[in-house]
Design an enzyme around this catalytic site. Structure first.
Site, PDB file in Angstrom:
ATOM      1  N   ASP A 158      -1.086  15.118  13.131  1.00 43.19           N
ATOM      2  CA  ASP A 158      -0.843  14.961  11.689  1.00 43.19           C
ATOM      3  C   ASP A 158      -2.147  14.639  10.954  1.00 43.19           C
ATOM      4  O   ASP A 158      -2.187  13.745  10.105  1.00 43.19           O
ATOM      5  CB  ASP A 158       0.208  13.890  11.407  1.00 43.19           C
ATOM      6  N   VAL A 168       3.376   0.062   4.382  1.00 45.28           N
ATOM      7  CA  VAL A 168       2.153  -0.653   4.758  1.00 45.28           C
ATOM      8  C   VAL A 168       1.817  -1.673   3.680  1.00 45.28           C
ATOM      9  O   VAL A 168       1.914  -1.395   2.488  1.00 45.28           O
ATOM     10  CB  VAL A 168       0.969   0.336   4.944  1.00 45.28           C
ATOM     11  N   LEU A 212       0.816  -1.220   0.000  1.00 44.03           N
ATOM     12  CA  LEU A 212       0.000   0.000   0.000  1.00 44.03           C
ATOM     13  C   LEU A 212       0.847   1.267   0.000  1.00 44.03           C
ATOM     14  O   LEU A 212       0.332   2.364   0.126  1.00 44.03           O
ATOM     15  CB  LEU A 212      -0.938  -0.006   1.222  1.00 44.03           C
ATOM     16  N   GLY A 213       2.157   1.108  -0.099  1.00 46.57           N
ATOM     17  CA  GLY A 213       3.033   2.290  -0.158  1.00 46.57           C
ATOM     18  C   GLY A 213       3.759   2.554   1.143  1.00 46.57           C
ATOM     19  O   GLY A 213       3.658   1.792   2.111  1.00 46.57           O
ATOM     20  N   LYS A 214       4.512   3.664   1.165  1.00 47.81           N
ATOM     21  CA  LYS A 214       5.322   3.979   2.347  1.00 47.81           C
ATOM     22  C   LYS A 214       5.140   5.422   2.772  1.00 47.81           C
ATOM     23  O   LYS A 214       4.822   6.301   1.970  1.00 47.81           O
ATOM     24  CB  LYS A 214       6.798   3.679   2.101  1.00 47.81           C
ATOM     25  N   GLY A 215       5.331   5.648   4.072  1.00 49.77           N
ATOM     26  CA  GLY A 215       5.276   6.992   4.640  1.00 49.77           C
ATOM     27  C   GLY A 215       6.600   7.297   5.320  1.00 49.77           C
ATOM     28  O   GLY A 215       7.597   6.594   5.126  1.00 49.77           O
ATOM     29  N   MET A 216       6.596   8.300   6.168  1.00 52.51           N
ATOM     30  CA  MET A 216       7.817   8.721   6.857  1.00 52.51           C
ATOM     31  C   MET A 216       8.340   7.634   7.811  1.00 52.51           C
ATOM     32  O   MET A 216       9.525   7.408   7.919  1.00 52.51           O
ATOM     33  CB  MET A 216       7.512   9.999   7.650  1.00 52.51           C
ATOM     34  N   PHE A 217       7.416   6.943   8.482  1.00 49.71           N
ATOM     35  CA  PHE A 217       7.807   6.010   9.547  1.00 49.71           C
ATOM     36  C   PHE A 217       7.824   4.547   9.118  1.00 49.71           C
ATOM     37  O   PHE A 217       8.467   3.729   9.749  1.00 49.71           O
ATOM     38  CB  PHE A 217       6.848   6.131  10.740  1.00 49.71           C
TER      39      PHE A 217
END
Length: 381
Positions: A189, A70, A62-67
């Protein structure tokens, strides 16, 4: 004779084998570790891979974020009462000490929120459990369909969503905020990307508490919250509290209704200018108490606006004096006089403008509270 010949060859053979095995063993360990995470500590997702001893199987990223990144997974080995094949979302935290600690903190927050909302009525995404996989903390969540940024892109690009859909989402967001306030947590956030909806797009859940903190923890940092949704007190270095989330919700609701970002500033400096163009000047008391007040305002209350020189392309500082808003919410949201609105729609839009106005008060002490928002005419209908 044979025996003697074999004995003389044996040590040579052992020596050879030792030479091959010794360098190979550490190389094998290194390869295993390297394949688990990239240079930034993100887990290298393998579709079809099984996690937590075969309990889950990954079927999409499902992609990635800062932390973290997923993944979506299916339950292969269900617990009693759990359905086999059920879909879940698994957040795989980056393999870095600071990220790992932040992940543990998020788990703690999510447990606290789950305990405070046993019937799941307050619209915070449900954490099911957590586990470790190859040095990464993994957090298992209920599976949702898409985030609100995708909803706006798909169903309201540049025009926004129907006002009744916005009202339903606003109601659910303020319920989520009322729970956060009750347990003393700031999300810090809130933005369309961190709000998920179900398949039918009727139920939303606030997610991603990676930046969340206890309401009593308010270390001054000018970069808390994603920039377009960042409250003015954060930028100015003014003491902040859970009202920062109300500001973010105001920005989010405007975006849902219009399909446009309310404050698309390129920097904190430009963000403040856009805020004043909408809401007028900051009160001098707030500027004086702000840690970074002197960076933005002079003694006379003039704003040091950093702008790009059109010819040279470098930054230049211009003095700007703002007293009144140049284009307030009403001017931005009301249709032109040529567009005829039904009386009930006009009334609903006016109450929406009033709610946004109360969410976007420059002084956090004057912002509407979640409890007040839930009884506001726009929500109550």
């Amino acid at each position: 004779m044979f025996a003697v010949a074999d004995a003389s060859k044996k040590p040579k053979k052992i020596k050879k084998v030792k030479k091959v095995i010794k360098p190979a063993a550490p190389a094998l360990v290194t390869t295993t570790l390297d394949s688990a995470a990239d240079s930034e500590g993100y887990y290298n997702v393998i579709l079809g891979e099984q996690l937590d001893g075969g309990r889950y199987q990954v079927f999409s990223s499902l992609g990635k974020g800062m932390f973290a990144n997923v993944v979506r997974a299916r339950v292969l080995q269900p617990e009693p009462g759990e359905q086999q094949g059920k879909e879940v979302a698994i957040k795989i935290v980056r393999c870095q000490e600071s990220m790992y600690k932040a992940g543990l903190k998020e788990v703690q927050m999510l447990n606290k929120l789950r305990e405070a909302d046993p019937e799941d009525k307050k619209h915070i995404v449900r954490m099911e459990r957590s586990f470790e996989h190859r040095g990464h903390l993994c957090i298992v969540f209920e599976s949702m369909s898409m985030n609100l940024r995708e909803v706006v892109k798909r169903f309201g690009k540049d025009v926004g969503l129907n006002i009744r859909a916005v009202r339903a989402y606003a109601h659910q967001l303020f319920l989520a905020l009322s729970l956060l306030k009750k347990v003393g947590v700031m999300h810090a956030d809130i933005k369309p990307d961190n709000i998920l909806v179900n398949e039918q797009k009727t139920v939303l859940k606030l997610c991603d508490l990676g930046s969340a903190s206890d309401a009593s923890e308010n270390d001054i940092t000018p970069y808390l919250v994603s920039r377009f949704y960042r409250a003015p007190e954060i930028i100015l270095g003014y003491p902040y509290d859970p009202a920062l989330d109300i500001w973010s919700i105001g920005c989010t609701l405007y975006e849902l209704y219009t399909g446009k970002i309310l404050f698309p500033g390129r920097s904190n400096n430009q963000m403040l200018l856009l805020m004043m163009e909408l809401k007028g000047r900051f009160n001098s008391k707030m500027i004086k108490k702000a840690k970074f007040g002197d960076d933005y305002f002079d003694e006379m209350g003039g704003f040091n606006s950093v702008e790009k020189d059109r010819v040279l392309g470098n930054d230049v500082v211009k003095k700007v004096h703002i007293s009144k808003p140049s284009r307030d919410l009403r001017a931005r949201l009301l249709p032109s006089t040529s567009v005829k609105m039904k009386e009930d729609e006009s009334k609903l839009l006016m109450s929406f403008i009033d709610l946004l106005d109360k969410c976007l008060a420059l002084d956090p002490a004057r912002r509407i509270s979640p409890k007040e928002a839930l009884t506001h005419p726009f929500i109550r209908g």
